[in-house]
Enzyme design. Structure first.
Site, PDB file in Angstrom:
ATOM      1  N   THR A  46       0.836  -1.201   0.000  1.00 16.36           N
ATOM      2  CA  THR A  46       0.000   0.000   0.000  1.00 16.36           C
ATOM      3  C   THR A  46       0.873   1.254   0.000  1.00 16.36           C
ATOM      4  OG1 THR A  46      -0.164   0.098   2.429  1.00 16.36           O
ATOM      5  CG2 THR A  46      -1.817  -1.213   1.248  1.00 16.36           C
ATOM      6  N   SER A  51       2.387   2.727  -2.501  1.00 19.09           N
ATOM      7  CA  SER A  51       3.647   2.344  -3.158  1.00 19.09           C
ATOM      8  C   SER A  51       3.915   3.073  -4.469  1.00 19.09           C
ATOM      9  CB  SER A  51       3.662   0.833  -3.405  1.00 19.09           C
ATOM     10  OG  SER A  51       2.478   0.399  -4.049  1.00 19.09           O
ATOM     11  N   GLY A  78       8.481   6.862  -2.891  1.00 21.95           N
ATOM     12  CA  GLY A  78       9.158   6.710  -1.607  1.00 21.95           C
ATOM     13  C   GLY A  78       9.506   5.291  -1.227  1.00 21.95           C
ATOM     14  N   GLY A  91       7.587   2.903  -0.163  1.00 23.82           N
ATOM     15  CA  GLY A  91       6.660   1.925  -0.721  1.00 23.82           C
ATOM     16  C   GLY A  91       7.034   1.510  -2.129  1.00 23.82           C
ATOM     17  N   TYR A 142       2.006  11.662  14.900  1.00 27.72           N
ATOM     18  CA  TYR A 142       2.657  10.685  14.025  1.00 27.72           C
ATOM     19  C   TYR A 142       3.307   9.578  14.854  1.00 27.72           C
ATOM     20  CZ  TYR A 142       6.218   8.727  10.883  1.00 27.72           C
ATOM     21  OH  TYR A 142       7.005   7.872  10.160  1.00 27.72           O
TER      22      TYR A 142
END
Length: 264
Positions: free
Chosen positions: A13, A15, A18, A20, A154
């Site tokens: 997911t 993806s 970065g 992913g 976060y």
């Protein structure tokens, strides 16, 4: 070690870029049929094309769906009802003063960073257990252990991922299924590059100096004294998804450059 994931289907997911994207590309290089996921069809198509260009023999599909929502989850599940490997990578981050973080933003971080992985794991884990093979990986963060004061919401969401990951691993006892979490440290993904560029502009520095200053000021315990590359993180994830990693289960594996000062 020759990691061969031929015959395995892997959904990653978030993806399209970065970490992913690097994970999806790494899995494709090992022979897995990868499913790229992102919120827009344009970005999914772009990432899928990039993977097949970089890995000519790659089998790559793409599904546009917002996994942070129940509707997006249903769309993805309808298109891909079964997978062998699930990498819960979709996530967001944003530096923000604690006193300015609203209830709505707390919920948004939980929906994207935590609940997306909960839903997909609930959907896929049972079939993995029945087939007696599967891999689920949550992409957490060293911020799960060292809550950053500049983005507490976060950090808390990443800590929650560790709890979910370990809890799910307990359900796999005695099977060929594993559930683990990977904890990257500061990593130079596209989003972080934009963040560093903004810092550079504010301070009148070039990007390289701004990046080094950020590590020195905000992650002074880093042993590598630099941002990791997305490929360095992906290497760990690919291994954890492999058949060779069968004895690694319920673990929180750090790719943090030594930021977390612990011997465990």
């Amino acid at each position: 070690m020759n990691i061969d994931l031929s015959g395995k289907t892997a959904l990653v997911t978030g993806s399209t870029s970065g970490i992913g994207f690097a994970i999806a590309k790494g899995l494709a290089e090992c022979g897995a049929e990868v499913v790229v996921n992102g919120r827009t069809q344009a970005n999914v198509d772009k990432a899928r094309t990039a993977i097949t260009k970089a890995v000519p023999k790659a089998k790559a599909a793409g599904i546009a769906a917002d996994v942070s929502t129940a509707k997006g989850h249903e769309q993805l599940l309808a298109a891909m009802p079964e997978v062998d490997i699930l990498v819960n990578n979709a996530g967001i981050f944003e530096p923000k003063d604690f006193f300015d973080i609203s209830d709505e933003e707390w919920r948004r971080f939980f929906d994207v960073n935590v609940l997306s992985g909960v839903r997909l794991s609930r959907a896929y884990l049972k079939d993995m257990l029945q087939r007696n093979w599967g891999r689920i990986v949550f992409i957490s963060s060293e911020s799960a252990l060292h809550i950053p004061p500049e983005m507490i919401h976060y950090g808390v969401s990443k800590t929650a991922q560790l709890g979910v990951s370990r809890g799910l691993a307990e359900l796999t006892a005695g099977t060929g299924v594993t559930v683990n979490a990977v904890l990257p440290g500061p990593t130079l993904s596209e989003g972080v590059e934009e963040f560093v560029a903004a810092l550079a502009k504010q301070s009148g520095q070039n990007a390289e100096t701004a990046a080094a200053s950020f590590i020195k000021q905000h992650r002074p315990t880093s042993l590598i004294q630099r941002f990791a590359t997305v490929e360095e993180v992906a290497n760990m994830v690919v291994y954890v998804c492999s058949k060779e990693a069968s004895a690694t289960n319920g673990a929180a594996l750090r790719v943090d450059g030594g930021v977390v000062r612990t011997i465990a």
